[in-house]
Design an enzyme around this catalytic site. Sequence first.
Site, PDB file in Angstrom:
ATOM      1  N   GLU A  67       0.797  -1.228   0.000  1.00 60.86           N
ATOM      2  CA  GLU A  67       0.000   0.000   0.000  1.00 60.86           C
ATOM      3  C   GLU A  67       0.832   1.282   0.000  1.00 60.86           C
ATOM      4  O   GLU A  67       0.787   2.071   0.954  1.00 60.86           O
ATOM      5  CB  GLU A  67      -0.963   0.002   1.188  1.00 60.86           C
TER       6      GLU A  67
ATOM      7  N   GLU B 216      -5.135  -8.666   0.762  1.00 67.21           N
ATOM      8  CA  GLU B 216      -5.872  -8.340   1.987  1.00 67.21           C
ATOM      9  C   GLU B 216      -7.338  -8.176   1.643  1.00 67.21           C
ATOM     10  O   GLU B 216      -7.686  -7.538   0.644  1.00 67.21           O
ATOM     11  CB  GLU B 216      -5.378  -7.038   2.635  1.00 67.21           C
TER      12      GLU B 216
END
Length: 335
Positions: A57, A238
């Site tokens: 991320e 995720e």
Amino acid sequence: RGIQPFATLYHWDLPLALQETQNGWENRDTAYRFADYARKIGSVLGDRVASIATHNEPWCTAWLGNATGYFAPGNAELKKATNVSHHLLLSHGLALQALRADGVKAPLGIVLNQSPAHGATDSPEDQAAASLEYSKFVSWYMDPLFKGEYPAEALQWYGENGPQEVIREGDFDIIATPMDFLGINYYTRIFASASGEKRPPGALGFTDMDWEVYPQGLTELLAGLNANYTLPPIYITENGCAAKDVLDNGRVRDTDRIRFYDLHLAALSDAAQKGVDVAGYFAWSLMDNFEWASGYDKRFGMVYVDYASQQRTPKDSAHWYRDVIAQHAGAALPR
């Protein structure tokens, strides 16, 4: 025990000395130090892991850490955020090249958090707001990685706060180094309004992070990416649900989490049927854990952790997920 470790080199854990003495990711040299680090890790673990992701991320590192100050290092300057984002992407490409030069055989890639973006209404203003949010959130990372450029819409919005001053000749060739896989973290959609923040309808409710449960967004996101880019195999790295879990007589009845996973696995199956090359899925997360700015207040785990005693108790979702895995072991997603 037959467990394949999928390694991530960087999950927002910059050595403090590099931040305090070198301005961290604002400094182009940090990208080269990251490549040195990747090479060191590759020499030790490259022959025993199932894959290596460079970053987790990078949007969070750049935007939350430098545009809003919500995450470390706590800067709130747009110019810093875009410069940081460029150096993060550059470091990814440099790391891939370094690992390959050293003969590391593990599949290499990056993990991006992504969402589809919807306008709060059908008005041109709200639709334009959604388009811009998608450009800043998704295209800002996907376009350099797969097209060798930043998206024009976001660049125009950033204006003089864009990263133009730190881009050097050849950077995009490095950034667009081919990957073996792309990791995508998905939790919810972007709900954009030209008049400011507007709460989405939440027909399926909201998680304890106050994120709308929107499983169909996963199908939409993956199908859209597949149509707009030439992609390597995709892992959902995720996907999960924070809930107000309560341990009651040795049991946690987290039915909302079970429903969340059930709906999102179905959405992922829908994406595979639309032609998306889905290589695997990771639930977030195995255990309750430290959730950055939320501390220990938000619980994402399938295993309940009593932080005082460290006692760990599988929640109902853990037993459910165990059975799902057993039922589908070795089965490919439908096409």
